[in-house]
Design an enzyme around this catalytic site. Structure first.
Site, PDB file in Angstrom:
ATOM      1  CB  SER A  12       3.297   2.256   5.910  1.00 38.35           C
ATOM      2  OG  SER A  12       3.858   1.335   5.003  1.00 38.35           O
ATOM      3  CG  HIS A  45       8.726   0.049   5.650  1.00 39.69           C
ATOM      4  ND1 HIS A  45       9.016  -1.293   5.719  1.00 39.69           N
ATOM      5  CD2 HIS A  45       7.392   0.158   5.861  1.00 39.69           C
ATOM      6  CE1 HIS A  45       7.917  -1.960   5.995  1.00 39.69           C
ATOM      7  NE2 HIS A  45       6.903  -1.103   6.070  1.00 39.69           N
ATOM      8  CG  MET A  83      -1.857  -1.228   1.187  1.00 39.24           C
ATOM      9  SD  MET A  83      -3.391  -0.993   2.099  1.00 39.24           S
ATOM     10  CE  MET A  83      -2.763  -0.822   3.740  1.00 39.24           C
ATOM     11  N   GLY A  84       2.119   1.084  -0.462  1.00 36.00           N
ATOM     12  CA  GLY A  84       3.022   2.230  -0.567  1.00 36.00           C
ATOM     13  C   GLY A  84       3.619   2.625   0.765  1.00 36.00           C
ATOM     14  CD  GLN A 142      -1.812  -8.688   4.925  1.00 32.46           C
ATOM     15  OE1 GLN A 142      -2.675  -7.855   4.939  1.00 32.46           O
ATOM     16  NE2 GLN A 142      -0.557  -8.417   4.587  1.00 32.46           N
ATOM     17  CG  HIS A 181       7.071  -2.274   1.765  1.00 35.34           C
ATOM     18  ND1 HIS A 181       6.966  -1.109   2.472  1.00 35.34           N
ATOM     19  CD2 HIS A 181       5.876  -2.900   1.892  1.00 35.34           C
ATOM     20  CE1 HIS A 181       5.761  -1.014   3.001  1.00 35.34           C
ATOM     21  NE2 HIS A 181       5.072  -2.086   2.673  1.00 35.34           N
ATOM     22  CG  MET A 230      11.504  -1.715   9.303  1.00 35.45           C
ATOM     23  SD  MET A 230      12.197  -0.107   8.945  1.00 35.45           S
ATOM     24  CE  MET A 230      13.899  -0.417   9.355  1.00 35.45           C
TER      25      MET A 230
HETATM   26  O1  PAF Z   1       0.022  -5.744   3.893  1.00 35.27           O
HETATM   27  C1  PAF Z   1      -0.420  -4.855   3.146  1.00 35.27           C
HETATM   28  O2  PAF Z   1       0.231  -3.833   2.887  1.00 35.27           O
HETATM   29  C2  PAF Z   1      -1.806  -5.017   2.545  1.00 35.27           C
HETATM   30  O3  PAF Z   1      -2.676  -5.622   3.432  1.00 35.27           O
HETATM   31  C3  PAF Z   1      -1.805  -5.726   1.176  1.00 35.27           C
HETATM   32  C4  PAF Z   1      -1.362  -7.182   1.299  1.00 35.27           C
HETATM   33  C5  PAF Z   1      -0.904  -4.997   0.209  1.00 35.27           C
HETATM   34  C6  PAF Z   1      -3.226  -5.726   0.596  1.00 35.27           C
HETATM   35  O4  PAF Z   1      -3.711  -4.434   0.426  1.00 35.27           O
END
Ligand code: PAF
Length: 281
Positions: free
Chosen positions: A187, A34, A30-31, A154, A37, A185
């Site tokens: 966002s 950091h 989701m941008g 998740q 990612h 880390m």
């Molecule tokens: O973990 C995340 O940033 C979000 O939940 C994902 C997996 C990109 C889905 O929007």
């Protein structure tokens, strides 16, 4: 790096141009990127011919509208970091590309995972996560999906969803990246001021204490004293628990089994989560 904003364009490119790529790795985000990612991009690059990243702040997974509005966006810097990391393709869709028919609900069967921990405190959150990742996987046909273990629940939820709807996609989970003092880390850390950032280190400290002492002391006592320390530092706790790998709460450890100690806590309206995974001695 090629940037695609349209679903049709990226799908066509992956089908036609990328047909020689034996494997495609996909890092959905989701941008507000950091090091966490970027470490997923790095692993994907090592393991695949092509690496695709997506940036889309998914409205359907925010149960709290103000969390959605305040979600940090740092697009220019994200693109710079992805270029530098050697990402091949960035998918940067608008809402209509992901949800052309509006937010059509498909009910994902997530069982108990839907109502515990994050599911309990963020109703509907995991349905939204499944909705967007299911759609993204229809568009970006990848071999491996890379996820960070900070969002442990998740990872379990998406494993369940992909087993059903994308059985050929392999999920690889990667270790949580931390600051020097252990803060995971995230966002959302961008929303912490300097004092809160320092205070937030208490989460890792307490998780580590529980992990290190769990083999020798009562879990109840450890959880109570960690909870006092976290609240004393200024957090409101949603949950702090020790569970097995499947996120079922436990009261004592069995040698050789894998456990997770996990926390969600809020400071100044900023909600942070973290966890540590360990094996009982
Ligand atoms: O973990 C995340 O940033 C979000 O939940 C994902 C997996 C990109 C889905 O929007």
């Amino acid at each position: 790096m090629i940037i695609y904003k349209k679903t049709q364009e990226i799908s066509d490119w992956l089908r036609i141009e990328a047909k020689n790529a034996k494997t495609i790795g996909f890092v959905p985000t989701m941008g507000a990127l950091h090091e966490g990612h970027l470490s997923l991009i790095e692993v994907s690059k090592k393991e695949n011919d092509l690496t695709v990243c997506s940036i889309f702040v998914n409205p359907t997974q925010f149960n709290n509208p103000s969390d959605f509005e305040k979600y940090p966006t740092t697009l220019e810097n994200d693109i710079y970091l992805l270029e530098k990391a050697g990402c091949d393709i960035l998918f940067l869709p608008q809402k209509d590309e992901i949800y052309p028919d509006g937010f059509l609900k498909k009910n994902y069967t997530l069982g108990y995972l839907e109502n515990i921990f994050e599911g309990k405190y963020r109703p509907g959150h995991f349905q939204g996560v499944c909705m967007v990742v299911d759609r993204l996987l229809d568009i970006v046909s990848c071999h491996t999906l890379y996820l960070g273990r900070k969002d442990y629940q998740q990872c379990l939820v998406l494993q369940k969803m992909t087993n059903e709807f994308h059985p050929n996609v392999f999920i690889k989970t990667c270790e949580t990246k931390r600051t020097e003092n252990g803060l995971a880390m995230s966002s959302r850390n961008l929303r912490l001021n300097e004092t809160e950032r320092k205070t937030a280190e208490v989460l890792f400290k307490c998780l580590s204490q529980i992990k290190n002492e769990a083999n020798h002391q009562s879990l109840d006592l450890l959880l109570n004293s960690a909870s006092d320390e976290i609240v004393g530092a200024g957090f409101d706790i949603d949950y702090l628990a020790v569970t097995d790998e499947a996120l079922i709460e436990i009261t004592h450890l069995t040698k050789g089994e894998i456990y997770v100690v996990l926390v969600a806590a809020t400071i100044n309206n900023i909600r942070l989560i973290d966890n540590l995974i360990f094996t009982a001695l």
